[in-house]
Motif scaffolding. Sequence first.
Motif, PDB file in Angstrom:
ATOM      1  N   LEU A 303      60.257  46.596 -48.851  1.00 12.65           N
ATOM      2  CA  LEU A 303      59.580  47.454 -49.822  1.00 12.65           C
ATOM      3  C   LEU A 303      58.112  47.581 -49.455  1.00 12.65           C
ATOM      4  CD1 LEU A 303      60.901  46.120 -53.241  1.00 12.65           C
ATOM      5  CD2 LEU A 303      61.357  48.328 -52.240  1.00 12.65           C
ATOM      6  N   PHE A 306      52.741  49.395 -51.912  1.00  2.43           N
ATOM      7  CA  PHE A 306      52.153  50.426 -52.779  1.00  2.43           C
ATOM      8  C   PHE A 306      53.221  51.228 -53.496  1.00  2.43           C
ATOM      9  CE2 PHE A 306      52.699  52.090 -48.595  1.00  2.43           C
ATOM     10  CZ  PHE A 306      53.042  53.408 -48.744  1.00  2.43           C
ATOM     11  N   TRP A 307      54.344  51.452 -52.827  1.00  2.00           N
ATOM     12  CA  TRP A 307      55.412  52.196 -53.481  1.00  2.00           C
ATOM     13  C   TRP A 307      56.047  51.365 -54.584  1.00  2.00           C
ATOM     14  CZ3 TRP A 307      60.968  51.750 -53.294  1.00  2.00           C
ATOM     15  CH2 TRP A 307      61.631  52.847 -53.856  1.00  2.00           C
ATOM     16  N   MET A 310      53.900  51.386 -57.501  1.00  2.00           N
ATOM     17  CA  MET A 310      53.980  52.633 -58.276  1.00  2.00           C
ATOM     18  C   MET A 310      55.238  52.674 -59.123  1.00  2.00           C
ATOM     19  SD  MET A 310      52.519  55.851 -56.262  1.00  2.00           S
ATOM     20  CE  MET A 310      53.047  55.574 -54.637  1.00  2.00           C
ATOM     21  N   ILE A 311      56.359  52.210 -58.550  1.00  2.00           N
ATOM     22  CA  ILE A 311      57.612  52.197 -59.310  1.00  2.00           C
ATOM     23  C   ILE A 311      57.480  51.265 -60.517  1.00  2.00           C
ATOM     24  CG2 ILE A 311      60.069  51.619 -59.195  1.00  2.00           C
ATOM     25  CD1 ILE A 311      59.368  54.089 -57.649  1.00  2.00           C
ATOM     26  N   ILE A 313      54.693  50.536 -62.083  1.00  2.00           N
ATOM     27  CA  ILE A 313      53.841  51.213 -63.071  1.00  2.00           C
ATOM     28  C   ILE A 313      54.657  52.249 -63.837  1.00  2.00           C
ATOM     29  CG2 ILE A 313      51.897  52.799 -63.338  1.00  2.00           C
ATOM     30  CD1 ILE A 313      50.528  51.369 -61.066  1.00  2.00           C
ATOM     31  N   LEU A 314      55.466  52.990 -63.081  1.00  2.00           N
ATOM     32  CA  LEU A 314      56.284  54.036 -63.690  1.00  2.00           C
ATOM     33  C   LEU A 314      57.216  53.444 -64.743  1.00  2.00           C
ATOM     34  CD1 LEU A 314      57.093  57.015 -63.562  1.00  2.00           C
ATOM     35  CD2 LEU A 314      58.782  56.414 -61.853  1.00  2.00           C
ATOM     36  N   ILE A 318      54.345  53.446 -67.771  1.00  2.00           N
ATOM     37  CA  ILE A 318      54.445  54.829 -68.221  1.00  2.00           C
ATOM     38  C   ILE A 318      55.665  55.009 -69.114  1.00  2.00           C
ATOM     39  CG2 ILE A 318      54.783  57.191 -67.454  1.00  2.00           C
ATOM     40  CD1 ILE A 318      53.137  56.446 -64.973  1.00  2.00           C
ATOM     41  N   ASN A 319      56.822  54.479 -68.659  1.00  2.00           N
ATOM     42  CA  ASN A 319      58.047  54.723 -69.422  1.00  2.00           C
ATOM     43  C   ASN A 319      58.205  53.792 -70.611  1.00  2.00           C
ATOM     44  OD1 ASN A 319      58.698  56.825 -67.843  1.00  2.00           O
ATOM     45  ND2 ASN A 319      60.257  55.758 -66.639  1.00  2.00           N
ATOM     46  N   VAL A 414      46.344  49.969 -55.601  1.00  2.00           N
ATOM     47  CA  VAL A 414      47.338  50.574 -56.494  1.00  2.00           C
ATOM     48  C   VAL A 414      47.035  50.220 -57.946  1.00  2.00           C
ATOM     49  CG1 VAL A 414      49.771  50.566 -57.148  1.00  2.00           C
ATOM     50  CG2 VAL A 414      49.146  50.619 -54.754  1.00  2.00           C
TER      51      VAL A 414
ATOM     52  N   TYR B 443      48.240  55.939 -47.345  1.00  3.44           N
ATOM     53  CA  TYR B 443      48.063  55.848 -48.790  1.00  3.44           C
ATOM     54  C   TYR B 443      46.614  55.519 -49.128  1.00  3.44           C
ATOM     55  CZ  TYR B 443      48.500  54.289 -53.558  1.00  3.44           C
ATOM     56  OH  TYR B 443      48.335  54.139 -54.900  1.00  3.44           O
ATOM     57  N   LEU B 466      52.397  60.728 -61.144  1.00  4.61           N
ATOM     58  CA  LEU B 466      53.403  59.725 -61.468  1.00  4.61           C
ATOM     59  C   LEU B 466      53.952  59.914 -62.880  1.00  4.61           C
ATOM     60  CD1 LEU B 466      54.568  57.467 -59.851  1.00  4.61           C
ATOM     61  CD2 LEU B 466      52.896  55.914 -60.806  1.00  4.61           C
ATOM     62  N   VAL B 481      61.639  52.748 -47.369  1.00  5.12           N
ATOM     63  CA  VAL B 481      62.450  51.547 -47.539  1.00  5.12           C
ATOM     64  C   VAL B 481      63.665  51.598 -46.632  1.00  5.12           C
ATOM     65  CG1 VAL B 481      63.815  50.211 -49.158  1.00  5.12           C
ATOM     66  CG2 VAL B 481      61.684  51.205 -49.894  1.00  5.12           C
TER      67      VAL B 481
END
Lengths: 472, 503
Positions: A303, A306-307, A310-311, A313-314, A318-319, A414, B443, B466, B481
């Motif tokens: 993984l 940074f991705w 973000m996931i 955080i999402l 956020i959700n 991030v 990034y 996002l 990934v």
Amino acid sequence: MKEKFDKLITRAFAKPLYRAAVILLGLPTMLAAILGFLATRRRESDEYRTYLSAARDLAEKDGTLASIREKARAYLTKKYEHFGKQAEEAEFEKELERQIQQDENTEIAARVDAMYAQEGKEGRQSFVQFLCKALDNRGVLALSVVTSFPMYVLLLIFSNAYARYIFERLIMMVFVAFGVVFVVFTILHFASSSPAANVLGETATQEKIDDFNRVYGLDQPYIVQLFNNFKNLATFKLGNSYVGNEDVMVAIMRKFPVTVEMTVYAFLIALVIALPIGIISAVKPNTAFDYVFMFIALVGLSLPAFWFGMIMILNFSINSHLLPASYIEGNKLSLLMPALVAGTHLAASLARNTRSALLEVLNQDYIVTARAKGLSNLRVIIKHGLGNAMIPIVTVAGLQFGGSLGGSAVIEKVFNVKGIGSYVVDKQFLPDIPAILGGVVYVSIVISLVNLAVDLLYVWLDPRIKSRLKSQ
Amino acid sequence: MKNDKFFAKKANQRLLKRHQEPGSLAFGAGASAFLGAAVGLMAVDFKTWSVGAIPAAVAGLFLAEALAALLILQVVNRQIISGGEISRPVRLIGALLFLTIVNGNIFCCVAGLMLVKKEKNLEYQVGCYMLLVEILIILVSCLNIFKPWVCNSFFLGIGILAAVITIHAVSLPLVASHVRGNRADKCMLPLAVVLIVLTVTGNLFSLLLGLILLRKVLTKDDHISIGWVDVVKRLFRSQMAVLGAFIIVFLLSISICANLTFDYGIAVDNDYSLILQPPSLAYPFGTDDYGRCVFTRVIFGARISLAVGIFSTAMSIAAGIILGAVAGFYSGTTDNVIMRILDIFMAIPGLLLPIAIIAAFGTNTANVIFALGVGAIPSYARTIRASVLQLQDAEFVEAARACGAKDNVIIFQHILPNSMAPLIIRATLGIGAGVTAVSSLSYLGLGIAPHIPEWGNILKAGSAYLETNPYMAIFPGFAIVLLVLAFNFLGDGLRDALDPKLK
């Protein structure tokens, strides 16, 4: 006591670097010793020469030298014959001469030594022997300790295996720190973008740029700037940053604890997750548990931080509004997500390494012995297995901990954590040379310290390493 | 206590292990179930508890296929346990699994291919994967049909691919029947050459098959096993490793074939009528804030990630080999000087050295390759140095020295070939790390220029949206990934395959 001291000095003089350091640190003692040594040397040399000529005469008289010459000629002829060499006369003579010289010298040296022994004398002294003898006198010793104290501190360090190891590593670290400054400064100095133009903006006049360069010493030649940076490092004054003109050291001291805190949390999370998984996977290899968790570990390793951040955080900010999306100073909960993201990578590699290290140990014969003795499974795994698998696990854990101290720049960006990584990255765009130099050097020194601590942990964990260290 | 049932079960398991089919079927069923569940989870919007129609259908299809594979697995297992053989009708039914390629389910498809043939040699297996790569590329390329227009070379590209597939499909039964053990029939020579030439599509399986055929045609004594072919054989025993190799070859191949079948314009030209569209058939990953198709951008991003990963690793390996070999071979002062200099580079943590280099020399692909390459040199040099030190005292090195071999001959012909295994493993994992590193740099804004489709760049653009358009950040991340995971799978598989303890 005295014997030990003599041995210590002899050992220290056997190593070129230590010899230089001892002579340099104990300059007053050494100067006096060298003068004294030269004086005795002359007297001894005369004595030696008389013995030498006597020995030579004696050997010539009783025919030993003649037989040596004959033997050498016979030996060499046979050698040439054996290898089928059709050498020229001159070459043969040359080699013969060398051979004879060598054999004669050995013979005569032996005779001289015998003569010294006969008369109850010790022969010619080396410098170290002279020094040790001179320091036999308590008055001289006291004077020497007072005048060249640093040398005795060095010898004290040298006498203890651990202290010496740590000392050598610290010296290495200083060397590496200067090397890092050299490398990073050289790269940034020859950068295509000029800091002055970037800081002052496009509207800056040439006058202003020159002024800026003068204030920060950027108009000086490369060597002078490099030397200034070395001086800054040696005096722990890292200078002021171009933007905001704040002391770099102060800024780093403010930023670094945040990074350390995050990394420590990440490391704890990783330990709690990874160790049990790694151990169970190794104890039950090739089962569903093993496959599933090693697959998850491999995914965790793949993984990009940074991705994944973000996931997270999402999903969590956020959700579902569970956790704050970015770092808030003083709010521990806001460090949880960055620590989790950093911890995932740590945990993944730690779990894999625990598994492979433990698996290798569990296949050893002494594990079978332990089981055959009737020890409980748990005891075998914990004491015999894990105890011996600790070294590779600690190595990886230490390297990873150090690495994530410096490699957390992306995660910090991030989650907007104001740590050292994002500090250095932010300053790269100018480039703000003092800030970058300070940040990078600081992190590399801290990582070196962590590595040193890990290496010392080895000594505690593995008695074999301890004995190897002591026998050095 | 362990009863009779326990031992009966063990005996059955041993019986099943003798056959390859149950393993591949179970893997196919499990992997497609996993994929189906993952797609299903993504189809559900947890805020409103609504389900997207297309993703749900895809998930359902995958799950149905997993179920089918599971049923066939049960039948196969029962037949093996009762008779020790799989009957012909079952094998033919298994061939139906091949049809699952239609929705890109390579797992079940492979299981079908493995089931349909009784005697499977290595060449047949390599050939199957070779064929699958191209079929999958055609399928992915055909997603372009849903777009308002396709690029001019689209049909040319599809035609070429179809021709290549035909050749490969014809070669598959040929290699399956004309290779026995370590010897291949002489008539395989032209086929081997054709297969090697067809590697221009980026299909490395084709190259591999060609090389194996070539080696086996030219072999003089088929009792002698060929070292690297044995390694490949062991590699193909691990499903995960082959899956990793498959993903890498697929991405490499598609990044070459995309030049013909995908429109680069859609990936880079702004189209303000299509800003921030959610995923649809025409734009499978949606469109970004400039109206560019994210799917096309991801496809074109593969080549940058792969190129940077491969070239930077190649660079650091080359430098690492020379430095490590010299340091290990000439111990003493040379060793000390080289290793202390490398220590300095190693002391600069993580991405900070590449970041400094890029900040100094500017952001472009060549600089990124250089920066990442320099950053990785010390670890490769250390690996090589360790193995050189270990082999320094080996008897064959001593023998070479006694024969009067020069230093460079000893290093490059005797020591280095024997210390390749750890290097190959490290390099495979290193390429994966390079892929992550380049997207991380992008990034941070220190990698590839922002308009160029690169996975890190796409993610960076997505991170700004996002809250409203999360798909923009999710899909390119999956691509990263997938690629990194593939390299990790392959690296793990290579480690097992190259492990001398297993030999």
